[in-house]
Design a protein around this motif. Structure first.
Motif, PDB file in Angstrom:
ATOM      1  N   LYS A  10      42.496  12.290 -36.501  1.00  0.00           N
ATOM      2  CA  LYS A  10      43.699  13.224 -36.840  1.00  0.00           C
ATOM      3  C   LYS A  10      44.048  14.253 -36.113  1.00  0.00           C
ATOM      4  N   THR A  65      37.830   7.802 -35.506  1.00  0.00           N
ATOM      5  CA  THR A  65      38.921   8.509 -36.364  1.00  0.00           C
ATOM      6  C   THR A  65      39.617   9.601 -35.636  1.00  0.00           C
ATOM      7  N   ASP A 117      47.180   9.796 -37.438  1.00  0.00           N
ATOM      8  CA  ASP A 117      46.054   9.606 -38.246  1.00  0.00           C
ATOM      9  C   ASP A 117      45.626   8.244 -37.901  1.00  0.00           C
TER      10      ASP A 117
END
Length: 759
Positions: free
Chosen positions: A386, A384, A371
């Protein structure tokens, strides 16, 4: 911490009312090839009147030893004598060791092996070193970390004092293989990098490590899918006499261990540790606050002397918190790629001994959940990530002794891979070199399968020549060219009783990282990365406890992924440090890639090691000269990003008595290449990796003090890293706030204190 220290004080005060107890050394002796137990083996403790022999189950025990540092000598007719050193005996827990004896096949008249202190695996002839638990524990500046202790070895470079990004003979951090109790672990470090193997600290608890073996090249066909090194970590079994444990407060964490018998033929070990850096960082007002936990448990069950079942679980849980209270905090944190992640490895293995051999069957699962995030000064996301990787593996290995001088090893494995990625970049992200990255988001769910098989034949010819011939076949359906063969060969010649010359060569291949395959369908055309290795070395015993070694190596790289968007980049130059906007997200490979990158690494290494024996001091000197060059699509040959021409390490220590010990470690390395910035914060392709940092060097010292009481043992230490506070720059980046180059400093003077109470 205060409560723990108070508790330790009262425990010691109470135990001082009783007399000092004695300690025990126990263990088991087996044939290395067949794993059969060896009864009647002679065990003596040099310098004392203590000794014994193994029973019908190959087990032994030496009791009534005063606390202190011991070595034992294990000898048996028809086998090479072995000496185990640095056995730290106390009254809290018996010292247990597993001993594997190698059949003595040297029958030449007048040839006698004069040292049992340096034990070599006959199937791994070059570039291999073995460390015991105690050798790792007492290493200055090592934080009692399995990986950090390797920095003293020839050919091993580290990118920064705060990271475990191993660079072995010029190879990228993604080229290293970790094997824990027979299970492959993609990365054994906290806060690891997607697609690489680094991180700031290992999550394998050293207290349960019996021995580590590290190969920096030329390893056998048993190991695949890695190009540069293999770190094999063997964990010990839990104690069999009673329930015990250990409480520890160390440089960066505190923890609790428990171990003991479950039944007459089974035992367990368990540990849980937590960092306390977040308490210190919060109290000091730092804006970047890391926190981690890790846990380890192992259960061993022996059905009988020929059948054993083991279960293992190791997990790490990492979290980053940003304190954005001031404007400067927000700005500083905007340049940091944070990462919260959970990861674990778990598995079950079964081992069966049969006449003249044994086999193991293992089922395991590796999982890591990333993450990652980076935000700008307005708290808008720059990046980002994930992602998750899961590998479910089934593995079989068999060893069969063909004769007294030859053996055959075969094995096979199959792996089901589940890879998910959800990544976001800003639209039209412009690198510091002026390119626009072609992708701004990725969402993928992939399932891959991998399999492999190997065979290796080993023989001793004419009582002087050791020959190992092997090969492996690997399959990976994530790429179109999915089947490849890797032959291996090594040869050792015994010149005389104290001198050997060894040679190894082979093809080593590694699958592209999963994340590299996701951005464009074209990337499935990538091939397995290849390195052809050639290693020649000579080693000689100067006396029983001193060995010198000279080794040369050459690694020829091909099929390395190279970027079409950025034709100066080969992904061999990526993967270290904390990935993010500072390196233009290059290590993720989120662009069109082709297997046209190539390069080489070559060098010569010298090492001299002194083992602790009759003279109670130890030392290791290693000197490496090497160079690495890589060529991307633009056809320009440039020094590798991890190229350090000279690396010198000198470490050593002295055991004054059973209470006091002191050690030091000095490291010097040529500065690595970097790309300078222009006055406006941009970088020029013509200057890519064109300049070097100044040489880096540091001196670490450590002093240990031991106490022993009736059933309790206390170890305290003071460890000072970089004692003369050299903060030489080892990184540069552009400061958009001040519009100038900011030089990153290495960690300066760093004192730490550790306390361990064993019971």
């Amino acid at each position: 911490m205060k409560k723990i220290l108070v508790l330790i004080f009262y425990v010691l005060l109470a135990t001082m009312l009783f007399g000092q107890a004695r300690g025990i050394i126990s263990g088991k002796v087996v044939d290395k090839t067949t794993q059969e137990v060896l009864p009647g083996v002679n065990i003596i403790v040099p310098g004392t009147n203590y000794g014994t022999s193994t029973d019908k189950n190959g087990k032994f025990e030496i009791s009534s030893l005063e606390p202190g540092n011991y070595r034992i000598k294990i000898s048996f007719i028809g086998y090479t004598t072995v000496t185990k050193t640095d056995l730290m005996v106390n009254s809290a827990r018996p010292v247990y060791i597993d001993v594997e004896l190698v059949p003595d096949v040297i029958e030449l008249e007048g040839v006698t092996v004069v040292s049992a202190l340096f034990n070599n695996d006959p199937t791994e002839l070059t570039s291999t070193k073995t460390f015991s638990y105690e050798e790792i524990r007492r290493a200055p500046g090592g934080f009692e970390d399995v990986v950090r202790a390797l920095s003293v070895l020839p050919g091993v470079a580290r990118q920064s004092a705060g990271r475990n990004d191993l660079v072995v003979r010029g190879g990228a951090p993604s080229e290293n293989l970790f094997v824990v109790d027979g299970f492959v672990v993609p990365n054994i470090n906290h806060f690891g990098n997607l697609g690489a193997t680094g991180g700031p600290l290992s999550f394998v608890n050293l207290d349960f490590v019996q021995e580590t073996t590290f190969s920096t090249g030329g390893f056998s066909s048993k190991y695949g899918n890695k190009l540069s090194s293999v770190l094999k970590i063997d964990l010990r079994n839990g104690r069999s006499d009673k329930l015990g444990g250990k409480a520890t407060v160390s440089a960066s964490q505190f923890g609790l261990n428990l171990e003991g018998p479950v039944s007459n033929n089974s035992s367990f070990i368990f540990s849980v540790r937590r960092s306390y850096l977040d308490f210190i960082f919060n109290a000091a007002g730092f804006n970047f606050v890391p926190e981690y936990w890790d846990a380890l448990t192992k259960y061993d069950y022996e059905f009988d002397t020929r059948n054993k079942l083991s279960f293992l679980f190791i997990g790490a849980f990492d979290k980053v918190k940003f304190n954005n209270e001031e404007k400067e905090d927000i700005y500083d944190n905007a340049r940091i790629l944070g990462s919260n992640q959970n990861q674990y490895v778990t598995g079950v293995s079964y081992k069966h001994l049969f006449n003249k051999g044994f086999y193991t069957l293992g089922l395991s699962r590796n999982f890591v959940d990333y993450d990652g995030f980076q935000k700008d000064t307005l708290q808008n996301p720059i990046f980002t990530n994930k992602s998750s990787e899961a590998e479910n593996a089934l593995k079989f290995d068999l060893l069969y002794q063909l004769s007294d001088k030859s053996e055959l090893s075969i094995g096979a494995s199959g792996t089901l891979v589940e890879f998910n990625a959800d990544m976001y970049f800003p639209q039209n992200y412009v690198t510091t070199f002026g390119e626009v990255l072609p992708k701004n988001n990725i969402f993928t769910e992939e399932t891959y399968t991998k399999s492999g098989a190997y065979i290796q034949y080993s023989n001793m010819l004419f009582n002087r020549i050791r020959v190992n011939i092997g090969g492996r076949i690997d399959y990976f359906d994530g790429i179109n060219d999915n089947l490849y063969f890797s032959p291996r060969f090594s040869l050792g010649y015994i010149i005389d009783e104290v001198t050997n010359i060894n040679f190894s060569t082979g093809i080593y291949q590694q699958n592209p990282s999963y994340i590299w395959l996701t951005a464009f369908n074209q990337n499935k055309e990538l091939k397995a990365i290849r390195a052809d290795q050639y290693i020649l070395g000579i080693e000689r015993l100067l006396r029983e406890d001193i060995k010198v070694k000279l080794e040369g190596f050459y690694k020829d790289y091909s099929n390395y992924p190279a970027s079409e968007t950025r034709p100066y980049i080969v992904l061999a130059n990526t993967g270290a440090g904390y990935q993010g906007s500072d390196d233009n997200f290059s290590s993720f490979g989120l662009e069109r890639l082709v297997s046209d990158g190539k390069g080489f690494a070559r060098g010569i290494e010298f090492s001299m090691q002194k083992k602790s024996a009759e003279v109670p001091h130890y030392a290791l000197l290693s000197v490496t000269y090497s160079e690495s060059f890589f060529e991307a699509l633009d056809g320009v040959s440039r020094a590798g990003a991890y190229d350090q021409k000279w690396i010198l390490s000198l470490s050593g220590g002295y055991i004054f008595n059973k209470k006091w010990e002191a050690a030091f470690k000095f490291r010097y390395a040529t500065g690595s290449p970097y790309t300078p910035y222009e006055n406006d914060g941009t970088q020029l392709v013509g200057n890519f990796l064109s300049q070097r940092f100044d040489p880096i060097h540091s001196l670490d010292v450590r002093v240990d003090r031991k106490w022993d009481f009736d059933g309790f043992a206390l170890i305290t230490y003071v460890d000072i890293q970089n004692i003369y506070n050299n903060t030489q720059s080892n990184s540069v980046r552009w400061d958009y706030y001040k519009m100038e180059v900011e030089e990153g400093e290495s960690i300066g003077l760093l004192p730490s204190i550790g306390v361990s109470l064993e019971f």
